[in-house]
Scaffold this motif. Structure first.
Motif, PDB file in Angstrom:
ATOM      1  N   GLN A  12       0.812  -1.202   0.000  1.00  0.00           N
ATOM      2  CA  GLN A  12       0.000   0.000   0.000  1.00  0.00           C
ATOM      3  C   GLN A  12       0.850   1.257   0.000  1.00  0.00           C
ATOM      4  O   GLN A  12       1.973   1.281   0.469  1.00  0.00           O
ATOM      5  CB  GLN A  12      -0.900   0.010   1.251  1.00  0.00           C
ATOM      6  CG  GLN A  12      -1.933  -1.089   1.263  1.00  0.00           C
ATOM      7  CD  GLN A  12      -3.047  -0.827   0.285  1.00  0.00           C
ATOM      8  OE1 GLN A  12      -3.296   0.320  -0.066  1.00  0.00           O
ATOM      9  NE2 GLN A  12      -3.716  -1.864  -0.162  1.00  0.00           N
ATOM     10  N   SER A 155      -7.530   3.208  -2.423  1.00  0.00           N
ATOM     11  CA  SER A 155      -8.112   3.038  -1.093  1.00  0.00           C
ATOM     12  C   SER A 155      -8.993   4.234  -0.743  1.00  0.00           C
ATOM     13  O   SER A 155      -8.580   5.388  -0.875  1.00  0.00           O
ATOM     14  CB  SER A 155      -7.008   2.882  -0.052  1.00  0.00           C
ATOM     15  OG  SER A 155      -6.268   1.711  -0.297  1.00  0.00           O
ATOM     16  N   ASP A 156     -10.243   3.940  -0.330  1.00  0.00           N
ATOM     17  CA  ASP A 156     -11.185   4.969   0.099  1.00  0.00           C
ATOM     18  C   ASP A 156     -11.557   5.946  -1.019  1.00  0.00           C
ATOM     19  O   ASP A 156     -11.933   7.077  -0.747  1.00  0.00           O
ATOM     20  CB  ASP A 156     -10.616   5.752   1.282  1.00  0.00           C
ATOM     21  CG  ASP A 156     -11.524   5.666   2.491  1.00  0.00           C
ATOM     22  OD1 ASP A 156     -12.492   4.882   2.433  1.00  0.00           O
ATOM     23  OD2 ASP A 156     -11.286   6.377   3.476  1.00  0.00           O
ATOM     24  N   GLY A 175     -11.284  -2.024   0.731  1.00  0.00           N
ATOM     25  CA  GLY A 175     -11.383  -0.578   0.869  1.00  0.00           C
ATOM     26  C   GLY A 175     -11.823   0.164  -0.372  1.00  0.00           C
ATOM     27  O   GLY A 175     -11.635   1.382  -0.470  1.00  0.00           O
TER      28      GLY A 175
END
Length: 348
Positions: A12, A155-156, A175
């Motif tokens: 990530q 992510s998000d 996510g």
């Protein structure tokens, strides 16, 4: 119900890499430049649908508004899904050097195709992360969103991907805020369903850059009577959106699509939508020529096939994810529908 452990192909991104909304960049001469990264087996239709509106915006506006460079891993030609070999302008390494010297494009777009779940490119991930740090907008065209997610860049973030990859995409990556749309823009990330949706995305860029008159002129020149909004659904059954179908029917289909893992009974759908069972049956027979629960089963089978072909989930896991209580019942339904056992459709 989620029965598998989510996994990421690449580590990530750090929290320090900020993806707040950013303005579009231009070169010193005012031209917006895009780097188009071509992965092996990319969709030629997607690439052409994105580039052609930009080309004709230049011609019809009388100046070079847009410029693009084709990039490959090592600078050699790339073979697209239809077998055409496409020459490129530079390699990922060459572009990384330019980025580090602060020659920043307006955006970098990844153009991919089927089989993207098996594609890995460390240099591409490094370039994408470098672009994110330099606030260069990232575009995932077609299945390109898979690469962005694998690099930890989604992510998000609200995003989309071609409808045929949605099930596998959501099961593979954690996510995600996945939505059924033609294209989605959030901050420095743009994801697009690809194919003809790339045309709609390109026209939105033309409209923003050159104005609505030029955008309409480009559509007219390319014999397109209109362009679609990014938030338009990509997976509504063919023709249903334009044949006067009831909005209630479309809402029921969305309800079914969102309840694959825990299927609703016809009685539950009836109560939630405020229609009688008979009214729902008539809607489906009139517009889709099939009973509602048969259509619901077809949706579940289509989702199951995606997961079988594009993930390493076991047959039992796929069965549970698609609302079946046993693998034997699921396998029978699968064979009845596709005339093959689930295991026979595993890729690679």
């Amino acid at each position: 119900m989620n029965v598998v452990n989510k996994r990421l192909v690449f580590e990530q991104r750090s929290d320090s890499e900020n993806l707040d909304a950013i303005p579009s960049k231009s070169l010193p001469d005012g031209t917006m430049e895009f780097l188009l990264v071509l992965a092996p087996g990319f969709s030629q239709l997607c690439l052409s649908s994105f580039i052609s509106p930009l080309l004709y915006a230049n011609r019809l506006s009388g100046r070079e508004q847009f410029r693009w460079k084709l990039i490959s891993d090592d600078g050699t030609p790339v073979v697209c899904a239809s077998g055409v070999r496409v020459c490129v302008d530079a390699s990922l390494g060459e572009e990384a050097k330019l980025l580090k010297s602060n020659r920043l494009p307006a955006g970098i777009a990844i153009c991919t195709g089927e089989g993207i779940e098996h594609y890995q490119s460390g240099p591409l991930v490094a370039l994408l992360r470098l672009c994110a740090r330099r606030n260069v907008r990232l575009y995932g065209l077609g299945t390109g969103a898979w690469i962005l997610a694998a690099a930890g860049l989604l992510s998000d973030t609200r995003c989309t991907i071609h409808w045929d990859m949605m099930a596998a995409f959501s099961e593979t990556f954690d996510g995600l805020k996945l939505t059924d749309a033609l294209f989605v823009e959030q901050g420095g990330i743009v994801t697009c369903a690809g194919e003809f949706a790339a045309f709609d995305l390109a026209i939105s860029l033309v409209e923003r850059r050159c104005g609505a008159d030029v955008a309409r002129s480009v559509c007219r020149f390319l014999t397109a009577d209109r362009w679609r909004e990014g938030e338009s659904y990509q997976s509504t059954p063919p023709g249903l959106r334009f044949n006067g179908a009831s909005e209630r029917l479309i809402r029921i289909i969305r309800m079914m699509e969102n309840s694959i893992d825990e299927p609703l009974s016809l009685g539950a759908i009836s109560r939630l939508e405020g229609l009688s069972r008979r009214q729902i049956e008539r809607l489906f027979l009139r517009h889709l020529q099939t009973p509602p629960m048969r259509y619901y089963l077809l949706l579940r089978m289509a989702r199951a096939r995606q997961l079988i072909e594009l993930t390493d989930m076991s047959v039992l896991e796929v069965a549970i994810t698609c609302g079946f209580t046993s693998s034997s019942h699921f396998s029978k339904c699968f064979r009845d529908h596709f005339t093959q056992a689930p295991s026979s459709l595993r890729r690679g």
